[in-house]
Design a protein around this motif. Sequence first.
Motif, PDB file in Angstrom:
ATOM      1  N   HIS A 120       5.814  18.531 -12.286  1.00 21.69           N
ATOM      2  CA  HIS A 120       4.891  17.411 -12.070  1.00 21.69           C
ATOM      3  C   HIS A 120       5.590  16.061 -12.191  1.00 21.69           C
ATOM      4  N   GLU A 121       6.446  15.918 -13.199  1.00 25.21           N
ATOM      5  CA  GLU A 121       7.126  14.645 -13.422  1.00 25.21           C
ATOM      6  C   GLU A 121       8.067  14.296 -12.278  1.00 25.21           C
ATOM      7  N   LEU A 122       8.808  15.282 -11.791  1.00 26.86           N
ATOM      8  CA  LEU A 122       9.721  15.031 -10.686  1.00 26.86           C
ATOM      9  C   LEU A 122       8.952  14.678  -9.413  1.00 26.86           C
ATOM     10  N   ARG A 123       7.826  15.324  -9.217  1.00 23.43           N
ATOM     11  CA  ARG A 123       7.014  15.016  -8.030  1.00 23.43           C
ATOM     12  C   ARG A 123       6.514  13.569  -8.089  1.00 23.43           C
ATOM     13  N   LYS A 124       6.128  13.118  -9.282  1.00 26.81           N
ATOM     14  CA  LYS A 124       5.671  11.730  -9.432  1.00 26.81           C
ATOM     15  C   LYS A 124       6.790  10.746  -9.105  1.00 26.81           C
ATOM     16  N   ARG A 125       8.018  11.076  -9.522  1.00 28.01           N
ATOM     17  CA  ARG A 125       9.152  10.192  -9.240  1.00 28.01           C
ATOM     18  C   ARG A 125       9.441  10.126  -7.751  1.00 28.01           C
ATOM     19  N   VAL A 126       9.313  11.279  -7.069  1.00 32.13           N
ATOM     20  CA  VAL A 126       9.519  11.292  -5.612  1.00 32.13           C
ATOM     21  C   VAL A 126       8.463  10.441  -4.926  1.00 32.13           C
ATOM     22  N   HIS A 127       7.207  10.584  -5.359  1.00 34.05           N
ATOM     23  CA  HIS A 127       6.113   9.775  -4.783  1.00 34.05           C
ATOM     24  C   HIS A 127       6.369   8.284  -4.989  1.00 34.05           C
ATOM     25  N   ALA A 128       6.846   7.927  -6.196  1.00 39.86           N
ATOM     26  CA  ALA A 128       7.107   6.523  -6.501  1.00 39.86           C
ATOM     27  C   ALA A 128       8.220   5.975  -5.617  1.00 39.86           C
ATOM     28  N   ALA A 129       9.262   6.801  -5.392  1.00 40.14           N
ATOM     29  CA  ALA A 129      10.367   6.363  -4.539  1.00 40.14           C
ATOM     30  C   ALA A 129       9.889   6.130  -3.111  1.00 40.14           C
ATOM     31  N   ILE A 130       8.996   6.979  -2.624  1.00 35.38           N
ATOM     32  CA  ILE A 130       8.471   6.815  -1.258  1.00 35.38           C
ATOM     33  C   ILE A 130       7.587   5.576  -1.174  1.00 35.38           C
ATOM     34  N   ASP A 131       6.811   5.340  -2.255  1.00 31.52           N
ATOM     35  CA  ASP A 131       5.939   4.162  -2.267  1.00 31.52           C
ATOM     36  C   ASP A 131       6.750   2.877  -2.229  1.00 31.52           C
ATOM     37  N   GLN A 132       7.900   2.863  -2.884  1.00 36.79           N
ATOM     38  CA  GLN A 132       8.738   1.668  -2.886  1.00 36.79           C
ATOM     39  C   GLN A 132       9.463   1.476  -1.560  1.00 36.79           C
ATOM     40  N   ASN A 133       9.787   2.579  -0.910  1.00 39.97           N
ATOM     41  CA  ASN A 133      10.501   2.496   0.362  1.00 39.97           C
ATOM     42  C   ASN A 133      10.021   3.624   1.269  1.00 39.97           C
ATOM     43  N   MET A 172       0.859  -1.184   0.000  1.00 41.88           N
ATOM     44  CA  MET A 172       0.000   0.000   0.000  1.00 41.88           C
ATOM     45  C   MET A 172       0.893   1.230   0.000  1.00 41.88           C
ATOM     46  N   ALA A 173       0.457   2.164  -0.816  1.00 40.23           N
ATOM     47  CA  ALA A 173       1.271   3.376  -0.907  1.00 40.23           C
ATOM     48  C   ALA A 173       1.155   4.164   0.373  1.00 40.23           C
ATOM     49  N   SER A 174       2.302   4.690   0.841  1.00 39.99           N
ATOM     50  CA  SER A 174       2.307   5.463   2.068  1.00 39.99           C
ATOM     51  C   SER A 174       1.848   6.878   1.778  1.00 39.99           C
ATOM     52  N   ALA A 175       1.420   7.571   2.801  1.00 42.66           N
ATOM     53  CA  ALA A 175       0.985   8.960   2.655  1.00 42.66           C
ATOM     54  C   ALA A 175       2.178   9.826   2.283  1.00 42.66           C
ATOM     55  N   HIS A 176       1.922  10.727   1.377  1.00 42.89           N
ATOM     56  CA  HIS A 176       3.000  11.609   0.926  1.00 42.89           C
ATOM     57  C   HIS A 176       2.947  12.911   1.709  1.00 42.89           C
ATOM     58  N   PRO A 177       4.043  13.297   2.334  1.00 46.05           N
ATOM     59  CA  PRO A 177       4.062  14.548   3.100  1.00 46.05           C
ATOM     60  C   PRO A 177       3.656  15.733   2.233  1.00 46.05           C
ATOM     61  N   HIS A 178       2.926  16.657   2.862  1.00 43.34           N
ATOM     62  CA  HIS A 178       2.423  17.827   2.143  1.00 43.34           C
ATOM     63  C   HIS A 178       3.575  18.687   1.612  1.00 43.34           C
ATOM     64  N   GLU A 179       4.688  18.735   2.361  1.00 40.37           N
ATOM     65  CA  GLU A 179       5.821  19.560   1.933  1.00 40.37           C
ATOM     66  C   GLU A 179       6.330  19.168   0.548  1.00 40.37           C
ATOM     67  N   ILE A 180       6.238  17.867   0.242  1.00 44.17           N
ATOM     68  CA  ILE A 180       6.738  17.393  -1.053  1.00 44.17           C
ATOM     69  C   ILE A 180       5.887  17.945  -2.181  1.00 44.17           C
ATOM     70  N   ASP A 181       4.573  17.904  -2.007  1.00 40.17           N
ATOM     71  CA  ASP A 181       3.680  18.418  -3.056  1.00 40.17           C
ATOM     72  C   ASP A 181       3.896  19.903  -3.298  1.00 40.17           C
ATOM     73  N   VAL A 182       4.128  20.649  -2.207  1.00 43.83           N
ATOM     74  CA  VAL A 182       4.342  22.090  -2.348  1.00 43.83           C
ATOM     75  C   VAL A 182       5.696  22.377  -2.997  1.00 43.83           C
TER      76      VAL A 182
END
Length: 427
Positions: free
Chosen positions: A17-30, A1-11
């Motif tokens: 947009h593409e870099l934000r998606k990659r950061v989210h994916a990295a957090i989801d994997q670890n 299950m994907a973990s919650a993404h900190p609000h600071e990252i989105d801001v």
Amino acid sequence: MASAHPHEIDVAFEGNHELRKRVHAAIDQNSKQSTLFRDISTYILNQTSQTTTEPVSKKRKLEDSNGTQNSAAAPSSLTSSATKAWRQYPGVSFSIPQRKKFTLELVDRKDGGIRAVGADGSVEFAVAWRDVDQVFCLPVPEKAKRQHNFIVLPVHGDGVNPVPDHLKTSPPEPIVWTFEEATGKNIVEGEDPGPGPMAEAIHHCLLQAGTNKTVVFPEAAQFESAIPQSHRKGEKAYHVKGHRGSKEGYLFFTSVGIVWGFKKPLAFFDFASVTSVSYTNILRNTFNLVLTTQTGDVEFGMIDQTDYSGINDYVQKHGLQDESMAAARRAQKLNVNPEKKEENGENGAAAQVPNDGLTELERAQQELEDLEDEEEEDYDPGSEGESEGSGSDSEDEDGEGYEGGEGEEYEEGYEEGEGEEMDGHEE
């Protein structure tokens, strides 16, 4: 299950947009990476906050002075990051108008110029080739490693001549950067480690832009210091150390004029701007050099007497003590008829130089000796025993022979090297 993404990252990454998606994916994997990316995002937001408050005020201050004044006068093709540069020199250390490292870029086209580019690709400041008055490449004195300062002087940016009314609040500033010669392993075989190739590239661009300017180097034929360079034995020096007020700096006597650097306010005295030259505060070891311009006198103090001969030869060679010649040069520069001076007029008389074969320093010393001889002629040994009234008359006569009646004490101080000053005489 994907973990919650900190609000600071989105801001922090909302602009990419593409870099934000990659950061989210990295957090989801670890999920353990969440804290790291949150800290990175917080740092980015803090930096963004600072650049919109404090640095903006600094940048505005620079704009109010001269940094972007140069850019504002430059064509949009030069200030646009979309315009490709002909030559790029990354990591160049600038000292004016900003003390910071930028990428130096040369835009090789008629409406091009020279510019400093920041890490984000934006043009920080620039000067169009058409607006360049002079370019100098001068050695930086007293450095263990050979360094050279390139100075790009824009029109009306010499710090000496009157500035047009529309530029008085923010006259254009010079651009100054340092070139450090390659040494040891950094030397590329077959390449000149000195500033020659960079100077040739600038000269090429000036020619392409249709100007008749070139990069000015110091020359021994113009001036070289008589003081040995202790840090680099056997090497010629082209500078003279001095003070302008409380600030220490260096004078360079070049083929196009005199440069004072390298700290603000940098100044360039072209030959047309110098009305006359005089020497003051002449001591046993030092003297002061005064350059009279249209806007007033500029004095450089504590110059070593060893370099007097070379400086005076330079002054005589270029006729810098002849006011009429300065007027003719200004007229030629402005393309107007020079003012004619009356031979017997007040101004003409003031501009005449005695044809006695003496240098100005020798002439000042001769005048001091004349004053002392005059004092000896006025002195009457028999008056010492006369009445008080007669003594008063003798003192008055001495006062007429020299100012203050201090000739004997003055002579004694000078001969013993106690730092007494002789008055200079302006030609």
